[in-house]
Design a protein around this motif. Structure first.
Motif, mmCIF file in Angstrom:
data_model
loop_
_atom_site.group_PDB
_atom_site.id
_atom_site.type_symbol
_atom_site.label_atom_id
_atom_site.label_comp_id
_atom_site.label_asym_id
_atom_site.label_seq_id
_atom_site.Cartn_x
_atom_site.Cartn_y
_atom_site.Cartn_z
ATOM 1 N N LEU A 98 -3.412 -28.125 45.299
ATOM 2 C CA LEU A 98 -2.948 -27.775 43.960
ATOM 3 C C LEU A 98 -4.155 -27.454 43.075
ATOM 4 C CD1 LEU A 98 -0.249 -30.557 43.344
ATOM 5 C CD2 LEU A 98 0.002 -28.349 44.512
ATOM 6 N N PHE A 99 -4.054 -26.348 42.345
ATOM 7 C CA PHE A 99 -5.123 -25.909 41.449
ATOM 8 C C PHE A 99 -4.521 -25.752 40.050
ATOM 9 C CE2 PHE A 99 -5.922 -24.419 45.712
ATOM 10 C CZ PHE A 99 -7.270 -24.708 45.935
ATOM 11 N N ALA A 100 -4.758 -26.744 39.204
ATOM 12 C CA ALA A 100 -4.232 -26.704 37.835
ATOM 13 C C ALA A 100 -5.302 -26.138 36.918
ATOM 14 C CB ALA A 100 -3.831 -28.105 37.381
ATOM 15 N N VAL A 101 -4.928 -25.098 36.172
ATOM 16 C CA VAL A 101 -5.866 -24.433 35.266
ATOM 17 C C VAL A 101 -5.312 -24.522 33.851
ATOM 18 C CG1 VAL A 101 -7.029 -22.277 34.680
ATOM 19 C CG2 VAL A 101 -6.621 -22.867 37.085
ATOM 20 N N ARG A 102 -6.073 -25.155 32.980
ATOM 21 C CA ARG A 102 -5.695 -25.225 31.568
ATOM 22 C C ARG A 102 -6.069 -23.903 30.906
ATOM 23 N NH1 ARG A 102 -6.589 -29.878 26.963
ATOM 24 N NH2 ARG A 102 -6.654 -28.446 25.169
ATOM 25 N N ILE A 103 -5.118 -23.364 30.125
ATOM 26 C CA ILE A 103 -5.307 -22.077 29.451
ATOM 27 C C ILE A 103 -5.293 -22.315 27.950
ATOM 28 C CG2 ILE A 103 -4.419 -19.737 29.158
ATOM 29 C CD1 ILE A 103 -3.044 -20.055 31.894
ATOM 30 N N ASP A 104 -6.410 -22.055 27.305
ATOM 31 C CA ASP A 104 -6.534 -22.223 25.861
ATOM 32 C C ASP A 104 -6.784 -20.870 25.196
ATOM 33 O OD1 ASP A 104 -6.689 -25.268 25.164
ATOM 34 O OD2 ASP A 104 -7.944 -25.049 26.947
ATOM 35 N N GLY A 105 -6.433 -20.815 23.916
ATOM 36 C CA GLY A 105 -6.785 -19.638 23.118
ATOM 37 C C GLY A 105 -5.658 -18.690 22.813
ATOM 38 N N SER A 106 -4.452 -18.945 23.334
ATOM 39 C CA SER A 106 -3.352 -18.028 23.056
ATOM 40 C C SER A 106 -2.858 -18.215 21.625
ATOM 41 C CB SER A 106 -2.196 -18.264 24.034
ATOM 42 O OG SER A 106 -1.089 -17.442 23.694
ATOM 43 N N THR A 165 -4.629 -32.668 38.302
ATOM 44 C CA THR A 165 -3.173 -32.677 38.224
ATOM 45 C C THR A 165 -2.690 -34.121 38.184
ATOM 46 O OG1 THR A 165 -3.098 -30.648 39.554
ATOM 47 C CG2 THR A 165 -1.043 -31.882 39.308
ATOM 48 N N PRO A 166 -1.939 -34.528 37.155
ATOM 49 C CA PRO A 166 -1.427 -35.906 37.113
ATOM 50 C C PRO A 166 -0.598 -36.231 38.347
ATOM 51 C CG PRO A 166 -1.099 -34.793 35.006
ATOM 52 C CD PRO A 166 -1.552 -33.742 35.970
ATOM 53 N N GLY A 167 -0.635 -37.492 38.735
ATOM 54 C CA GLY A 167 0.057 -37.899 39.960
ATOM 55 C C GLY A 167 1.530 -37.578 39.963
ATOM 56 N N ALA A 168 2.220 -37.811 38.833
ATOM 57 C CA ALA A 168 3.656 -37.547 38.773
ATOM 58 C C ALA A 168 3.946 -36.060 38.921
ATOM 59 C CB ALA A 168 4.238 -38.076 37.459
ATOM 60 N N VAL A 169 3.062 -35.219 38.362
ATOM 61 C CA VAL A 169 3.240 -33.770 38.492
ATOM 62 C C VAL A 169 2.997 -33.345 39.932
ATOM 63 C CG1 VAL A 169 2.411 -31.513 37.718
ATOM 64 C CG2 VAL A 169 2.632 -33.387 36.077
#
Length: 326
Positions: A229-237, A256-260
């Motif tokens: 799993l590769f979680a990417v936070r997207i800021d600036g929109s 990535t949080p464990g529950a997710v």
């Protein structure tokens, strides 16, 4: 015409010519000297020829393009990306053309979905099943993911009442379909705010999806490749739909949080997917709110370091692992 090299089983990439994500994976597989063949089923029958034979021993035969002949029994994995729609010969029109397209879909499409030794990323039928947003939302909730209150309706009165109850509310298309203006220019239907006073009686014409707007501090695109799993936070929109503002965005790999993680893996298993591009809203409390999962989402728009990670993961999955989905 030379046959596909037989130093090892072949990776089949089913996609159109202009596909940046597929280009990345094909380049990496070539670098690894893994035999790979790119075929667009939309080129059939003009530029693709098929000979598939069935008997007590199963499926055998070849698929040929102007530059390659593929042994259907020697396909190790299939990367089903974004092929063009099945087509008819240029000489066919009307009912004849529609009939030819149907035969191509169930003939060539059926063969490509039944390769005996192949692992699929993803199987085209699993992609199809996972594209329906009502099924996505119901499955996400059943898998323990947070789902914002959502209404799918063609009742304008109910839509306006929902917008009043859950204000602020967004409108989202149920599927990204082709849409053109009077001049034939392609248009996009974006996610947009939908205040009650803006919801008209035209809602009655078809199904509409309304969803409570998440009070988010960022967006998250989580790309799943097999167990990775590769979680990417997207800021600036500056707006509700980050896809309209690529020039303003920054991307950061996050944990990535464990529950997710648990929910996403259960979701993939439910639909039989080896790949998924999940979109979440991230609130100030660190909660991930599920929007949707595109079973065939884009990923090559990320900065090069993130794109490389995804490229290597997909190439690994196609070369070594895979997960048979049929």
């Amino acid at each position: 015409m030379p046959p596909t090299p037989r130093g090892g089983a072949t990776v089949l990439v089913a996609t159109r010519l202009d596909d940046a994500s597929a280009d990345e994976v094909i380049t990496e597989l070539n670098r690894r000297r893994v035999p790979v063949a790119r075929v667009d089923p939309g080129d059939f029958p003009e530029r693709v020829a098929m000979n598939a034979e069935f008997g007590s021993d199963g499926l055998a035969g070849t698929l040929s393009t102007p530059s390659r002949r593929l042994d259907l029994g020697r396909v190790r994995s299939v990367y089903w990306r974004r092929p063009r729609p099945y087509s008819a010969p240029e000489c066919a029109a009307g009912q004849d053309a529609r009939w030819a397209v149907a035969q191509a879909r169930y003939g060539l499409g059926g063969v490509l979905a039944a390769l005996p030794a192949a692992r699929y990323v993803n199987h085209p039928w699993r992609n199809r099943d996972a594209e329906y947003k009502p099924a996505q939302l119901a499955t996400a909730a059943a898998c323990g993911l947070n789902v914002p209150p959502t209404l799918i309706t063609n009742d304008p009165l109910r839509a306006r009442a929902f917008a009043c109850e859950y204000h602020p509310v967004l409108y989202k298309p149920l599927r990204e379909s082709e849409y053109h203006d009077a001049a034939g220019r392609a248009l996009a239907v974006w996610v947009a705010d939908a205040p009650a006073e803006a919801i008209g009686d035209g809602v009655a014409a078809t199904a509409h999806l309304f969803q409570r707007r998440v009070d988010k501090i960022a967006d998250v695109r989580l790309t799943a490749v097999g167990d990775r799993l590769f979680a990417v936070r997207i800021d600036g929109s500056p707006g509700v739909d980050w896809r309209r503002h690529y020039e303003n965005l920054t991307y950061t790999l996050i944990d990535t949080p464990g529950a997710v993680t648990t929910g996403v893996r259960a979701y993939l298993d439910t639909f039989g997917l080896a790949f998924g591009a999940f979109d979440f809203g991230l609130d100030a409390h660190g909660r991930f709110w599920f929007y949707e999962c595109n079973p065939n989402g884009q990923w090559a728009f990320f900065p090069a370091p993130i794109t490389r990670l995804l490229t290597y993961a997909l190439a690994d999955h196609l070369q070594y692992q895979g997960q048979e989905r049929s």
